[in-house]
Design an enzyme around this catalytic site. Structure first.
Site, PDB file in Angstrom:
ATOM      1  N   SER A 144       0.996  -1.281  -0.070  1.00  0.00           N
ATOM      2  CA  SER A 144      -0.154   0.050  -0.062  1.00  0.00           C
ATOM      3  C   SER A 144       0.863   1.014  -0.101  1.00  0.00           C
ATOM      4  O   SER A 144       2.169   1.201  -0.486  1.00  0.00           O
ATOM      5  CB  SER A 144      -1.031   0.026   1.058  1.00  0.00           C
ATOM      6  OG  SER A 144      -1.682   1.002   1.115  1.00  0.00           O
ATOM      7  N   TYR A 158      -4.158   7.178  -7.572  1.00  0.00           N
ATOM      8  CA  TYR A 158      -2.955   6.499  -6.763  1.00  0.00           C
ATOM      9  C   TYR A 158      -3.453   6.095  -5.498  1.00  0.00           C
ATOM     10  O   TYR A 158      -3.370   4.969  -4.975  1.00  0.00           O
ATOM     11  CB  TYR A 158      -1.488   7.225  -6.917  1.00  0.00           C
ATOM     12  CG  TYR A 158      -0.692   6.315  -6.359  1.00  0.00           C
ATOM     13  CD1 TYR A 158      -0.030   5.252  -6.917  1.00  0.00           C
ATOM     14  CD2 TYR A 158      -0.130   6.697  -5.004  1.00  0.00           C
ATOM     15  CE1 TYR A 158       1.197   4.418  -6.108  1.00  0.00           C
ATOM     16  CE2 TYR A 158       0.812   6.211  -4.331  1.00  0.00           C
ATOM     17  CZ  TYR A 158       1.472   5.042  -4.965  1.00  0.00           C
ATOM     18  OH  TYR A 158       2.470   4.069  -4.320  1.00  0.00           O
ATOM     19  N   LYS A 162      -4.219   2.305  -3.600  1.00  0.00           N
ATOM     20  CA  LYS A 162      -3.714   1.907  -2.355  1.00  0.00           C
ATOM     21  C   LYS A 162      -4.591   1.562  -1.234  1.00  0.00           C
ATOM     22  O   LYS A 162      -4.518   0.503  -0.334  1.00  0.00           O
ATOM     23  CB  LYS A 162      -2.610   2.833  -2.003  1.00  0.00           C
ATOM     24  CG  LYS A 162      -1.388   3.052  -3.185  1.00  0.00           C
ATOM     25  CD  LYS A 162      -0.681   1.604  -3.286  1.00  0.00           C
ATOM     26  CE  LYS A 162       0.252   1.473  -4.250  1.00  0.00           C
ATOM     27  NZ  LYS A 162       0.917   0.324  -4.426  1.00  0.00           N
TER      28      LYS A 162
END
Length: 255
Positions: A144, A158, A162
């Site tokens: 992550s 993004y 994660k």
């Protein structure tokens, strides 16, 4: 006799040609694991594998795109063919795309989703099916980021992927625990890698805004990774560990 803690373990690490992934692969091999080292860059994968072998580790390079399900299955099959089984899968491969939300383009979102979410989801699935088939348990680790915990300018897409990986790990506790498979995530903060060191201001900026006074090294992240896939964490699953020198506690912007 050997006291290496990963003796008789077989691990896949994706995106491991350099940086965090390489250091995880190197440490696992040093501690006795047989490693399948993946990177989309064939030359990088071969070079990284050769370096680990030079240091005395058992490592086999398999280059290819882990956003492709057929290749993911090949990667798992290669581990079994080469080393007889699979016990550890680390989904380290990922891509970061920067962009302001109001200008963000569909092709960029598809790119980051395909590798970070789709690829990780199916690596986890294919590895879990193999580990289930073997009947002796294993470990899955997802990569992550602190951006999955804290808002960060130009990283909405993004960070979304994660955060999604952390929910995936929690959800799969319900489905994988019966097969003695643990699944956890690591959320690195600023880390010194070949890529980040290309930014001449990176070290100074992140040293200034990180409570511990410096960004992480790849060794710092690899140490956490090895903990999660080692026997000492066999009763830990569905968890996320932030490795960021305290940055998420205060979250000052680097901009």
């Amino acid at each position: 006799m050997t006291n290496k803690k990963f003796t008789n373990q077989v691990a896949i690490i994706t995106g491991a040609g350099q940086g965090i992934g390489f250091e995880i692969a190197r440490q696992l091999a040093y501690e006795g694991a047989s490693v399948i080292l993946n990177d989309i860059d064939e030359e990088l994968a071969i070079k990284a594998s050769a370096e680990i072998q030079k240091q005395g580790g058992i490592c086999h390079a398999v280059s290819g795109d882990v956003s492709n399900v057929e290749f993911i299955q090949h990667l798992v099959d290669e581990a079994v063919t080469k080393f007889g089984k699979l016990t550890i899968a680390i989904a380290n491969a990922g891509i970061t795309t920067f962009g302001e939300f109001l200008d963000y383009q569909p092709e960029s979102l598809k790119q980051v989703m395909d590798l970070n979410l789709y690829g990780t989801f199916f690596l986890t699935q294919k590895a879990s099916l193999q580990i289930k088939k073997q009947g002796s348990g294993g470990s899955i680790l997802l990569m992550s980021s602190v951006t999955g915990h804290q808002a960060h300018k130009n990283l909405a897409a993004y960070g979304m992927t994660k955060a999604g990986l952390e929910m995936l790990a929690k959800s799969l506790v319900v489905e994988l625990s019966d097969y003695n498979i643990t699944i956890n995530t690591i959320a690195p903060g600023a880390t010194l890698t070949e890529r980040t060191l290309m930014d001449k201001e990176y070290m100074e900026t992140w040293s200034r805004i990180t409570p511990l006074g410096k960004p992480a090294t790849v060794e710092d992240i690899a140490n956490a990774a090895l903990f999660f896939v080692s026997p000492v964490s066999r009763h830990i699953t569905g968890q996320s560990l932030v490795v960021d020198g305290g940055w998420t506690a205060t979250s000052p912007s680097p901009y």
